[in-house]
Design a protein around this motif. Structure first.
Motif, PDB file in Angstrom:
ATOM      1  N   GLY A   1      -2.549   1.374   2.098  1.00 52.89           N
ATOM      2  CA  GLY A   1      -1.398   1.343   0.924  1.00 52.89           C
ATOM      3  C   GLY A   1      -1.268   0.246   0.137  1.00 52.89           C
ATOM      4  N   VAL A   2      -1.194  -0.886   1.126  1.00 49.64           N
ATOM      5  CA  VAL A   2      -0.586  -2.096   0.336  1.00 49.64           C
ATOM      6  C   VAL A   2      -2.706  -2.826  -0.435  1.00 49.64           C
ATOM      7  CG1 VAL A   2      -0.813  -5.292   0.594  1.00 49.64           C
ATOM      8  CG2 VAL A   2       0.383  -3.140   1.661  1.00 49.64           C
ATOM      9  N   ILE A   3      -3.232  -2.765   0.226  1.00 48.93           N
ATOM     10  CA  ILE A   3      -5.104  -2.855  -0.189  1.00 48.93           C
ATOM     11  C   ILE A   3      -5.047  -1.935  -1.563  1.00 48.93           C
ATOM     12  CG2 ILE A   3      -7.423  -2.243   0.111  1.00 48.93           C
ATOM     13  CD1 ILE A   3      -6.759  -2.997   3.145  1.00 48.93           C
ATOM     14  N   ALA A   4      -4.726  -0.429  -1.645  1.00 49.41           N
ATOM     15  CA  ALA A   4      -4.421   0.183  -2.701  1.00 49.41           C
ATOM     16  C   ALA A   4      -4.226  -0.251  -4.029  1.00 49.41           C
ATOM     17  CB  ALA A   4      -4.639   1.646  -2.415  1.00 49.41           C
ATOM     18  N   ASP A   5      -2.875  -0.585  -3.563  1.00 48.52           N
ATOM     19  CA  ASP A   5      -1.811  -1.327  -4.864  1.00 48.52           C
ATOM     20  C   ASP A   5      -2.606  -2.568  -5.089  1.00 48.52           C
ATOM     21  OD1 ASP A   5      -0.400   1.162  -4.639  1.00 48.52           O
ATOM     22  OD2 ASP A   5       1.008  -0.436  -3.013  1.00 48.52           O
TER      23      ASP A   5
ATOM     24  N   GLU B   1      -0.248  -8.709   8.477  1.00 49.08           N
ATOM     25  CA  GLU B   1      -0.577  -9.083   6.542  1.00 49.08           C
ATOM     26  C   GLU B   1      -2.029  -9.360   6.132  1.00 49.08           C
ATOM     27  OE1 GLU B   1       2.714  -9.421   4.339  1.00 49.08           O
ATOM     28  OE2 GLU B   1       3.763  -7.298   5.064  1.00 49.08           O
ATOM     29  N   GLN B   2      -2.973  -9.249   7.188  1.00 52.84           N
ATOM     30  CA  GLN B   2      -3.748 -10.187   7.009  1.00 52.84           C
ATOM     31  C   GLN B   2      -5.006  -9.775   6.470  1.00 52.84           C
ATOM     32  OE1 GLN B   2      -5.328 -13.274   9.490  1.00 52.84           O
ATOM     33  NE2 GLN B   2      -3.401 -12.715  11.278  1.00 52.84           N
ATOM     34  N   PHE B   3      -4.982  -8.420   5.178  1.00 51.15           N
ATOM     35  CA  PHE B   3      -6.013  -7.683   4.696  1.00 51.15           C
ATOM     36  C   PHE B   3      -7.280  -7.381   4.262  1.00 51.15           C
ATOM     37  CE2 PHE B   3      -0.995  -6.972   3.267  1.00 51.15           C
ATOM     38  CZ  PHE B   3      -0.380  -6.216   4.013  1.00 51.15           C
ATOM     39  N   GLU B   4      -7.482  -8.457   4.219  1.00 49.68           N
ATOM     40  CA  GLU B   4      -8.786  -9.479   3.739  1.00 49.68           C
ATOM     41  C   GLU B   4      -9.427  -8.656   5.146  1.00 49.68           C
ATOM     42  OE1 GLU B   4     -11.457 -12.479   1.473  1.00 49.68           O
ATOM     43  OE2 GLU B   4      -9.706 -12.390   1.972  1.00 49.68           O
ATOM     44  N   GLN B   5      -8.984  -9.351   5.740  1.00 52.50           N
ATOM     45  CA  GLN B   5      -9.448  -9.215   7.243  1.00 52.50           C
ATOM     46  C   GLN B   5     -10.040  -7.900   8.062  1.00 52.50           C
ATOM     47  OE1 GLN B   5      -7.840 -12.001   6.655  1.00 52.50           O
ATOM     48  NE2 GLN B   5      -8.259 -14.003   7.531  1.00 52.50           N
ATOM     49  N   ALA B   6      -8.774  -7.170   7.534  1.00 55.63           N
ATOM     50  CA  ALA B   6      -8.515  -5.774   7.677  1.00 55.63           C
ATOM     51  C   ALA B   6      -9.809  -4.715   7.132  1.00 55.63           C
ATOM     52  CB  ALA B   6      -7.047  -5.443   7.437  1.00 55.63           C
ATOM     53  N   GLN B   7      -9.813  -5.484   5.662  1.00 56.26           N
ATOM     54  CA  GLN B   7     -10.927  -4.258   5.032  1.00 56.26           C
ATOM     55  C   GLN B   7     -12.335  -4.923   5.493  1.00 56.26           C
ATOM     56  OE1 GLN B   7      -9.270  -6.092   1.284  1.00 56.26           O
ATOM     57  NE2 GLN B   7     -10.507  -4.041   0.172  1.00 56.26           N
TER      58      GLN B   7
ATOM     59  N   LEU C   1     -11.542  -0.825   7.466  1.00 55.22           N
ATOM     60  CA  LEU C   1     -10.289  -0.501   8.126  1.00 55.22           C
ATOM     61  C   LEU C   1      -9.972   1.276   6.739  1.00 55.22           C
ATOM     62  CD1 LEU C   1      -7.585  -0.305   8.053  1.00 55.22           C
ATOM     63  CD2 LEU C   1      -6.527  -1.507   6.197  1.00 55.22           C
ATOM     64  N   ALA C   2     -10.646   1.020   6.038  1.00 58.40           N
ATOM     65  CA  ALA C   2     -10.735   1.976   4.990  1.00 58.40           C
ATOM     66  C   ALA C   2     -11.910   3.743   5.666  1.00 58.40           C
ATOM     67  CB  ALA C   2     -12.201   1.907   3.579  1.00 58.40           C
ATOM     68  N   ASP C   3     -12.439   3.278   6.847  1.00 57.43           N
ATOM     69  CA  ASP C   3     -13.107   3.876   6.871  1.00 57.43           C
ATOM     70  C   ASP C   3     -12.561   4.639   8.674  1.00 57.43           C
ATOM     71  OD1 ASP C   3     -15.810   3.447   5.440  1.00 57.43           O
ATOM     72  OD2 ASP C   3     -16.702   1.844   7.812  1.00 57.43           O
ATOM     73  N   CYS C   4     -11.131   3.922   9.322  1.00 60.64           N
ATOM     74  CA  CYS C   4     -10.369   5.152   9.854  1.00 60.64           C
ATOM     75  C   CYS C   4      -9.946   6.261   9.476  1.00 60.64           C
ATOM     76  CB  CYS C   4      -9.077   3.647   9.904  1.00 60.64           C
ATOM     77  SG  CYS C   4      -7.377   4.982  10.152  1.00 60.64           S
ATOM     78  N   ILE C   5     -10.113   7.359   9.932  1.00 60.59           N
ATOM     79  CA  ILE C   5      -9.987   8.542   9.313  1.00 60.59           C
ATOM     80  C   ILE C   5      -8.691   8.987   9.302  1.00 60.59           C
ATOM     81  CG2 ILE C   5     -12.211   9.698   9.521  1.00 60.59           C
ATOM     82  CD1 ILE C   5     -11.256  10.977  12.228  1.00 60.59           C
TER      83      ILE C   5
END
Length: 551
Positions: A436-440, A398-404, A408-412
């Protein structure tokens, strides 16, 4: 053996899973009888849901509009056959969410009677606005999977010089586009030429994987009507059919991460969408059916069927001799990017390109997930040049900032990384969860920002109202403090007027005295009020003196 012209740009990453297309391509496209009822969803596309414009008990004709919407990203819905409207309500639909949606239920009358419809004889003489209006009224949405309304997609402001017709169909079970190209190549080419005419593009490129030689030959033959059409073969590799990958393979142009293919001058459409465009413009037919692959070892008659929208999948499976005892699950779409169908009573819609009646032999039970061994096998197969292993760790922890930060958004969500993972980690599920979590979080941040903006505006409005109120108070006080001039008493000095003036003066005096009391209690400066009171008292005395009768 015919030598095909190959595209010169290679696909980045990708995989080649075992193919299972042959079973459904042994016979021509099949036509099926009308079902007992058609459950027609009002939302078969991305964007706003259409609103029913028919009533229960009403008789409709084939092709008649039954759902309308005026939103930009939307498409109307039409009756797939003639019959009686028996219900309008919420029904389960073809969507991964398994939610219900508004549907119109039609009981076919068996006549399959068309409403009045006409196309354009010389459609290349028509202007873009006319053609776009026909495409919108036909309710055409992308049939390659995304379901984006075609008219909205064509309403772009970028200069387009290439129209790409996507015939890749890289999923290992789906063959609906393959059969469509074999049997209706001329309609595909005409639809692409109409799109090119609308966009004023120069070239048309048709891309087809080399595991479809019959389709390649048919499209090459049909393309001879126009010297500005190229039919190119590409190596069979998943996910070459994704729009960005297709455009790169055929043109060498890379689509920006947060952009679209139109940003690089390329408009991409599926072959089935091209047929729908042709039939709407040339014949005046709305979008009411599609070719759907029915395959898997759970059916005895795998084939491609022309299916009316709203047809229950159970009816479609029955035509393919479905064996529910053998089938372990039903899959909508391909095994790579499809999803499990909760039950077979869901209707076919514009994006339903495949139904797989899967058995344990088709898809053995999934092995349990094991810890990541950091083998790195997922990295070279990613078609977007991401680091799947890092995205997995960030998503799981759940390290979403690092995923961004690792895009991550480029993943198809093609699933190529999960396919090669020796630890059976469902990587795409982790990515979807993180997205989904990032979008929320972004939605909550947006709500907070809007709430803050509303608060600041309210605060500003209250301050402004208080300032205006204070300005009115001061103006009223100044007006009350101003002595009556001679001009003010030029009106007839009758007793009634003087009595009113006296009453008003005494009222102003009392108000000023109350203000003085309050100011004294609050230890505020009272000099101005005391002067005002003195002036008002003199005014009262003057008027009262005028009221006294002369001696």
């Amino acid at each position: 053996m015919t030598q095909f012209t190959y595209a010169q740009w290679p696909l980045i990453g990708g995989i080649h899973p075992p193919e299972h297309k042959q079973a459904s391509t042994q016979c021509p496209i099949q036509h099926i009888p009308l079902p007992a009822q058609l459950i027609v969803p009002m939302l078969q596309h991305q964007g706003e849901e259409a609103k029913p414009i028919v009533d229960i008990g009403e008789h409709v004709l084939k092709g008649q509009k039954i759902g309308e919407t005026r939103a930009f990203v939307a498409a109307p819905v039409h009756a797939p056959t003639s019959g009686i409207i028996t219900a309008i309500g919420q029904y389960p639909v073809d969507h991964p969410s398994q939610l219900h949606a508004l549907c119109v239920v039609i009981e076919p009358d068996g006549h399959d009677e068309w409403c009045t419809h006409t196309g354009l004889d010389d459609y290349f003489s028509a202007n873009a606005r006319t053609l776009l209006a026909l495409i919108r009224e036909a309710g055409i949405a992308g049939m390659g999977g995304a379901g984006f309304p075609t008219e909205a997609k064509l309403s772009i402001h970028h200069a387009i010089d290439i129209v790409v017709v996507n015939g890749m169909e890289c999923e290992p079970y789906i063959s609906s586009d393959d059969m469509l190209m074999r049997e209706r190549a001329a309609e595909i080419i005409e639809g692409a030429r109409i799109i090119r005419h609308i966009l004023q593009a120069k070239h048309i490129i048709v891309g087809i994987e080399d595991n479809k030689p019959e389709a390649l030959m048919a499209m090459m033959t049909a393309s001879r009507v126009d010297t500005c059409i190229s039919v190119l073969a590409t190596p069979t590799r998943y996910p070459s059919g994704a729009a960005r990958q297709t455009v790169y393979l055929l043109t060498g142009r890379e689509t920006p991460a947060q952009g679209r293919t139109t940003d690089v001058g390329v408009f991409c459409l599926n072959v089935a969408t091209a047929v729908a465009v042709y039939r709407a413009v040339a014949l005046g037919e709305p979008s009411i059916s599609r070719i759907t692959t029915v395959t898997g070892l759970g059916v005895h008659k795998p084939a491609n069927y022309e299916v009316l929208f709203g047809t229950p999948i159970a009816h479609l499976l029955a035509q393919a001799d479905y064996q529910p005892a053998r089938s372990t699950r039903l899959i909508i779409g391909g095994p790579m990017m499809g999803y499990t169908l909760p039950h077979p009573h869901i209707p076919v819609i514009k994006t339903t390109n495949c139904v797989i009646a899967a058995t344990a032999q088709d898809f053995p039970p999934t092995e349990p997930e094991m810890p990541c061994i950091r083998c790195g096998d997922c990295v070279p197969v990613c078609p977007v040049n991401l680091l799947p292993q890092q995205l997995y760790w960030f998503s799981k922890s759940e390290q979403f900032e690092q995923a961004q930060q690792h895009h991550l958004a480029d993943c198809i969500e093609c699933g190529a990384c999960a396919y090669v993972c020796p630890s059976n980690i469902p990587l795409v599920q982790y990515y979807r969860y993180a997205k989904g979590v990032i979008a929320d979080q972004q939605q909550e941040a947006l709500k907070s920002e809007r709430a803050k903006l509303r608060f600041e505006r309210r605060k500003q409005r209250i301050t402004q109202e208080e300032a205006e109120k204070e300005a009115r108070r001061k103006a009223k006080a100044e007006a009350a403090a101003t002595p009556l001039t001679t001009t003010n008493h030029q009106a007839p000095s009758d007793g009634k007027s003087l009595m009113i003036a006296a009453a008003l003066a005494r009222s102003n005096l009392k108000k000023a005295q109350k203000k003085l009391t309050v100011a004294q209690a609050n230890q505020e400066s009272t000099e101005v009020l005391e002067a005002e009171i003195a002036q008002l008292a003199q005014e009262v005395k003057r008027i009262e003196a005028e009221l006294q009768p002369p001696p």
